[in-house]
Design a protein around this motif. Structure first.
Motif, PDB file in Angstrom:
ATOM      1  N   VAL A   1      11.897 -36.548  25.111  1.00 18.83           N
ATOM      2  CA  VAL A   1      11.700 -37.992  25.254  1.00 18.83           C
ATOM      3  C   VAL A   1      11.119 -38.570  23.965  1.00 18.83           C
ATOM      4  CG1 VAL A   1      10.387 -39.775  26.474  1.00 18.83           C
ATOM      5  CG2 VAL A   1      11.460 -37.924  27.758  1.00 18.83           C
ATOM      6  N   ALA A   2      10.190 -37.836  23.356  1.00 23.85           N
ATOM      7  CA  ALA A   2       9.599 -38.295  22.086  1.00 23.85           C
ATOM      8  C   ALA A   2      10.677 -38.451  21.023  1.00 23.85           C
ATOM      9  CB  ALA A   2       8.536 -37.310  21.622  1.00 23.85           C
ATOM     10  N   ASP A   3      11.647 -37.524  21.006  1.00 22.95           N
ATOM     11  CA  ASP A   3      12.716 -37.635  20.009  1.00 22.95           C
ATOM     12  C   ASP A   3      13.583 -38.859  20.261  1.00 22.95           C
ATOM     13  OD1 ASP A   3      14.463 -36.383  17.799  1.00 22.95           O
ATOM     14  OD2 ASP A   3      15.873 -36.760  19.426  1.00 22.95           O
ATOM     15  N   VAL A   4      13.857 -39.144  21.528  1.00 21.77           N
ATOM     16  CA  VAL A   4      14.659 -40.338  21.851  1.00 21.77           C
ATOM     17  C   VAL A   4      13.947 -41.591  21.359  1.00 21.77           C
ATOM     18  CG1 VAL A   4      15.575 -41.755  23.720  1.00 21.77           C
ATOM     19  CG2 VAL A   4      15.807 -39.278  23.825  1.00 21.77           C
ATOM     20  N   ILE A   5      12.626 -41.638  21.574  1.00 23.62           N
ATOM     21  CA  ILE A   5      11.844 -42.801  21.133  1.00 23.62           C
ATOM     22  C   ILE A   5      11.889 -42.937  19.616  1.00 23.62           C
ATOM     23  CG2 ILE A   5       9.523 -43.775  21.016  1.00 23.62           C
ATOM     24  CD1 ILE A   5       9.001 -42.487  23.769  1.00 23.62           C
ATOM     25  N   PHE A   6      11.718 -41.825  18.908  1.00 20.67           N
ATOM     26  CA  PHE A   6      11.744 -41.878  17.449  1.00 20.67           C
ATOM     27  C   PHE A   6      13.146 -42.161  16.927  1.00 20.67           C
ATOM     28  CE2 PHE A   6       7.611 -39.814  17.804  1.00 20.67           C
ATOM     29  CZ  PHE A   6       6.912 -40.467  16.792  1.00 20.67           C
ATOM     30  N   ALA A   7      14.163 -41.776  17.691  1.00 20.63           N
ATOM     31  CA  ALA A   7      15.539 -42.052  17.271  1.00 20.63           C
ATOM     32  C   ALA A   7      15.820 -43.548  17.248  1.00 20.63           C
ATOM     33  CB  ALA A   7      16.528 -41.350  18.204  1.00 20.63           C
ATOM     34  N   VAL A   8      15.060 -44.313  18.027  1.00 17.34           N
ATOM     35  CA  VAL A   8      15.229 -45.773  18.038  1.00 17.34           C
ATOM     36  C   VAL A   8      14.969 -46.348  16.644  1.00 17.34           C
ATOM     37  CG1 VAL A   8      14.322 -47.926  18.987  1.00 17.34           C
ATOM     38  CG2 VAL A   8      14.673 -45.956  20.488  1.00 17.34           C
ATOM     39  N   ASP A   9      14.077 -45.707  15.886  1.00 17.62           N
ATOM     40  CA  ASP A   9      13.833 -46.115  14.497  1.00 17.62           C
ATOM     41  C   ASP A   9      14.803 -45.435  13.534  1.00 17.62           C
ATOM     42  OD1 ASP A   9      11.750 -47.736  15.238  1.00 17.62           O
ATOM     43  OD2 ASP A   9      10.196 -46.259  14.791  1.00 17.62           O
ATOM     44  N   SER A  10      14.975 -44.128  13.695  1.00 14.46           N
ATOM     45  CA  SER A  10      15.709 -43.350  12.695  1.00 14.46           C
ATOM     46  C   SER A  10      17.201 -43.623  12.702  1.00 14.46           C
ATOM     47  CB  SER A  10      15.450 -41.853  12.897  1.00 14.46           C
ATOM     48  OG  SER A  10      15.932 -41.414  14.142  1.00 14.46           O
ATOM     49  N   VAL A  11      17.798 -43.831  13.873  1.00 16.49           N
ATOM     50  CA  VAL A  11      19.244 -44.074  13.922  1.00 16.49           C
ATOM     51  C   VAL A  11      19.610 -45.400  13.241  1.00 16.49           C
ATOM     52  CG1 VAL A  11      21.210 -44.501  15.452  1.00 16.49           C
ATOM     53  CG2 VAL A  11      19.665 -42.588  15.908  1.00 16.49           C
ATOM     54  N   PRO A  12      18.934 -46.523  13.548  1.00 14.52           N
ATOM     55  CA  PRO A  12      19.232 -47.753  12.784  1.00 14.52           C
ATOM     56  C   PRO A  12      18.973 -47.576  11.289  1.00 14.52           C
ATOM     57  CG  PRO A  12      18.019 -48.296  14.768  1.00 14.52           C
ATOM     58  CD  PRO A  12      17.991 -46.800  14.647  1.00 14.52           C
ATOM     59  N   ALA A  13      17.958 -46.778  10.928  1.00 12.23           N
ATOM     60  CA  ALA A  13      17.642 -46.584   9.511  1.00 12.23           C
ATOM     61  C   ALA A  13      18.790 -45.917   8.776  1.00 12.23           C
ATOM     62  CB  ALA A  13      16.361 -45.756   9.364  1.00 12.23           C
ATOM     63  N   ILE A  14      19.380 -44.891   9.370  1.00 13.52           N
ATOM     64  CA  ILE A  14      20.466 -44.190   8.694  1.00 13.52           C
ATOM     65  C   ILE A  14      21.733 -45.031   8.680  1.00 13.52           C
ATOM     66  CG2 ILE A  14      21.216 -42.948  10.754  1.00 13.52           C
ATOM     67  CD1 ILE A  14      21.152 -41.558   7.184  1.00 13.52           C
ATOM     68  N   PHE A  15      21.961 -45.838   9.725  1.00 14.71           N
ATOM     69  CA  PHE A  15      23.135 -46.722   9.730  1.00 14.71           C
ATOM     70  C   PHE A  15      22.994 -47.819   8.678  1.00 14.71           C
ATOM     71  CE2 PHE A  15      24.538 -45.111  13.934  1.00 14.71           C
ATOM     72  CZ  PHE A  15      25.889 -44.978  13.644  1.00 14.71           C
ATOM     73  N   ALA A  16      21.757 -48.171   8.350  1.00 14.29           N
ATOM     74  CA  ALA A  16      21.539 -49.168   7.297  1.00 14.29           C
ATOM     75  C   ALA A  16      21.794 -48.563   5.918  1.00 14.29           C
ATOM     76  CB  ALA A  16      20.114 -49.716   7.373  1.00 14.29           C
ATOM     77  N   ILE A  17      21.822 -47.229   5.847  1.00 13.21           N
ATOM     78  CA  ILE A  17      22.119 -46.539   4.591  1.00 13.21           C
ATOM     79  C   ILE A  17      23.616 -46.307   4.450  1.00 13.21           C
ATOM     80  CG2 ILE A  17      21.790 -44.373   3.308  1.00 13.21           C
ATOM     81  CD1 ILE A  17      18.997 -44.226   4.675  1.00 13.21           C
ATOM     82  N   THR A  18      24.243 -45.824   5.517  1.00 15.87           N
ATOM     83  CA  THR A  18      25.679 -45.581   5.532  1.00 15.87           C
ATOM     84  C   THR A  18      26.200 -45.706   6.960  1.00 15.87           C
ATOM     85  OG1 THR A  18      27.432 -43.945   5.114  1.00 15.87           O
ATOM     86  CG2 THR A  18      25.287 -43.090   5.755  1.00 15.87           C
ATOM     87  N   THR A  19      27.438 -46.151   7.114  1.00 20.23           N
ATOM     88  CA  THR A  19      28.040 -46.282   8.445  1.00 20.23           C
ATOM     89  C   THR A  19      29.029 -45.153   8.707  1.00 20.23           C
ATOM     90  OG1 THR A  19      29.713 -47.781   7.524  1.00 20.23           O
ATOM     91  CG2 THR A  19      27.769 -48.786   8.544  1.00 20.23           C
ATOM     92  N   ASP A  20      29.092 -44.174   7.817  1.00 22.76           N
ATOM     93  CA  ASP A  20      29.984 -43.024   8.014  1.00 22.76           C
ATOM     94  C   ASP A  20      29.365 -42.106   9.072  1.00 22.76           C
ATOM     95  OD1 ASP A  20      31.323 -40.568   7.888  1.00 22.76           O
ATOM     96  OD2 ASP A  20      31.737 -40.760   5.754  1.00 22.76           O
ATOM     97  N   PRO A  21      29.971 -41.978  10.258  1.00 27.33           N
ATOM     98  CA  PRO A  21      29.370 -41.173  11.337  1.00 27.33           C
ATOM     99  C   PRO A  21      29.102 -39.726  10.933  1.00 27.33           C
ATOM    100  CG  PRO A  21      31.174 -42.501  12.187  1.00 27.33           C
ATOM    101  CD  PRO A  21      31.222 -42.621  10.695  1.00 27.33           C
ATOM    102  N   PHE A  22      29.963 -39.151  10.105  1.00 25.17           N
ATOM    103  CA  PHE A  22      29.773 -37.758   9.700  1.00 25.17           C
ATOM    104  C   PHE A  22      28.512 -37.614   8.852  1.00 25.17           C
ATOM    105  CE2 PHE A  22      30.581 -34.081   6.881  1.00 25.17           C
ATOM    106  CZ  PHE A  22      30.815 -33.106   7.844  1.00 25.17           C
ATOM    107  N   ILE A  23      28.314 -38.501   7.903  1.00 25.75           N
ATOM    108  CA  ILE A  23      27.120 -38.460   7.055  1.00 25.75           C
ATOM    109  C   ILE A  23      25.877 -38.772   7.873  1.00 25.75           C
ATOM    110  CG2 ILE A  23      26.001 -39.411   5.017  1.00 25.75           C
ATOM    111  CD1 ILE A  23      28.526 -37.771   4.449  1.00 25.75           C
ATOM    112  N   VAL A  24      25.995 -39.756   8.758  1.00 25.71           N
ATOM    113  CA  VAL A  24      24.862 -40.136   9.612  1.00 25.71           C
ATOM    114  C   VAL A  24      24.401 -38.956  10.456  1.00 25.71           C
ATOM    115  CG1 VAL A  24      24.182 -41.544  11.595  1.00 25.71           C
ATOM    116  CG2 VAL A  24      25.453 -42.588   9.719  1.00 25.71           C
TER     117      VAL A  24
END
Length: 327
Positions: free
Chosen positions: A219-242
């Protein structure tokens, strides 16, 4: 046998690249569990650092392959994502330490919880990143929502002092204890145990504190993913790199946990640096639009991100250099 299907693109990347990545991850995890940690044991700081260095080397080597095979732009995006995700994961270490402390998880079994936790992370991150990729592909404006969210989150981290979480008051912990049979004592490495129910005397299955700790780590990882997933998409939108940068960053986190948990107090001033990184990553999307750029140069983003994080680490170590290492 016809292997032409392996060259079919899935989420913009040939299927063989996805298959190769998952085979590599499975091989790494099999080596970790089947050879390095076949038996439960306490992991010391020195072993933790060595394992983490190995995982970092593997992550960087994969990034080098991406650079060579896909291109320098993809390679720089991967490295930026890897650095950002690795640093954001430091907050996760603090929460995991609290969870282990609350459930009194013996050090000898902590690696087991983290190992099974990483398997859940691989699946959960795949789902979240897949949904994010579809949203960005269908609705380009979603990327601006991600960017705005990162800016707001970063500002909040700078100005709001968050209290230490109280695991005992967590809704999920209270729910599990009220809805399921839960033991107060550990039963070795077991997540579930069958024993006589104290009220009925009948043999029933019980959840052990080790399993509750595993659920809370997920559950802690899901909560932290709320920050980290948008952060990586703001860097690149390539799903493989993300996805690959996310997973390689998290794989190493499990190995580094045992070293970081012993000196997490030395990084207490790193949070402002993380906040500035989030603000920078979110802001550069809007700034690029104002400047008429498609996106910021990947090398510039990597350089700024690394500089901010390095400054935060150095400042934290300098401010806490006189403190004795906590046990």
């Amino acid at each position: 046998m016809d292997f032409s299907f392996l060259f079919v693109e899935w989420l913009g990347t040939p299927l063989w690249m996805w298959v190769s990545f998952f085979v590599l991850v499975i091989a790494i995890l099999s080596f970790d569990l089947g050879i390095l940690h076949k038996q439960n044991k306490e992991i010391g700081v020195r072993e933790s650092v060595k394992l983490s260095a190995l995982y970092v080397a593997l992550g960087l080597a994969f990034g080098g392959w991406v650079w060579w095979y896909v291109g320098s732009g993809a390679g720089l995006a991967y490295l930026t994502g890897f650095v950002v995700e690795k640093t954001l994961a430091l907050d996760n270490v603090f929460v995991i330490a609290l969870i282990f402390s609350f459930f009194a998880v013996p050090r000898i079994y902590q690696h087991r919880v983290l190992f099974w936790g990483i398997l859940g992370v691989i699946v959960l991150r795949a789902i979240m990143i897949g949904v994010g990729a579809m949203l960005v592909a269908e609705f380009a404006w979603v990327l601006y929502i991600f960017a705005a969210f990162l800016i707001v989150t970063g500002i909040k981290m700078l100005i709001v002092k968050e209290a230490e979480p109280d695991v005992s008051k967590n809704v999920l912990v209270r729910f599990m204890r009220s809805r399921f049979n839960v033991t107060d004592e550990h039963h070795g490495e077991r997540f579930f145990v069958k024993k006589a129910h104290p009220r009925t005397g009948k043999m029933s299955w019980f959840i052990t504190p080790l399993f509750m700790a595993l659920v809370m780590v997920e559950v802690a990882d899901v909560i932290f993913a709320v920050d980290s997933v948008p952060a990586i998409f703001a860097i690149t939108t390539d799903p493989f790199i993300v996805y690959t940068s996310n997973i390689f960053a998290i794989l190493g986190l499990r190995a580094l946990y045992f070293a970081l948990a012993a000196m997490i107090h030395r990084f207490r001033y790193l949070k402002p640096a993380l906040a500035i990184v989030l603000i920078f990553i979110g802001s550069k999307i809007f700034v690029a639009d104002l400047m008429g750029l498609e996106k910021f140069p990947a090398a510039f983003s990597l350089g700024v991100t690394f500089a901010i994080i390095a400054a935060g680490v150095v400042w934290s170590l300098m401010r806490t250099r006189d403190q004795q290492q906590l046990a």
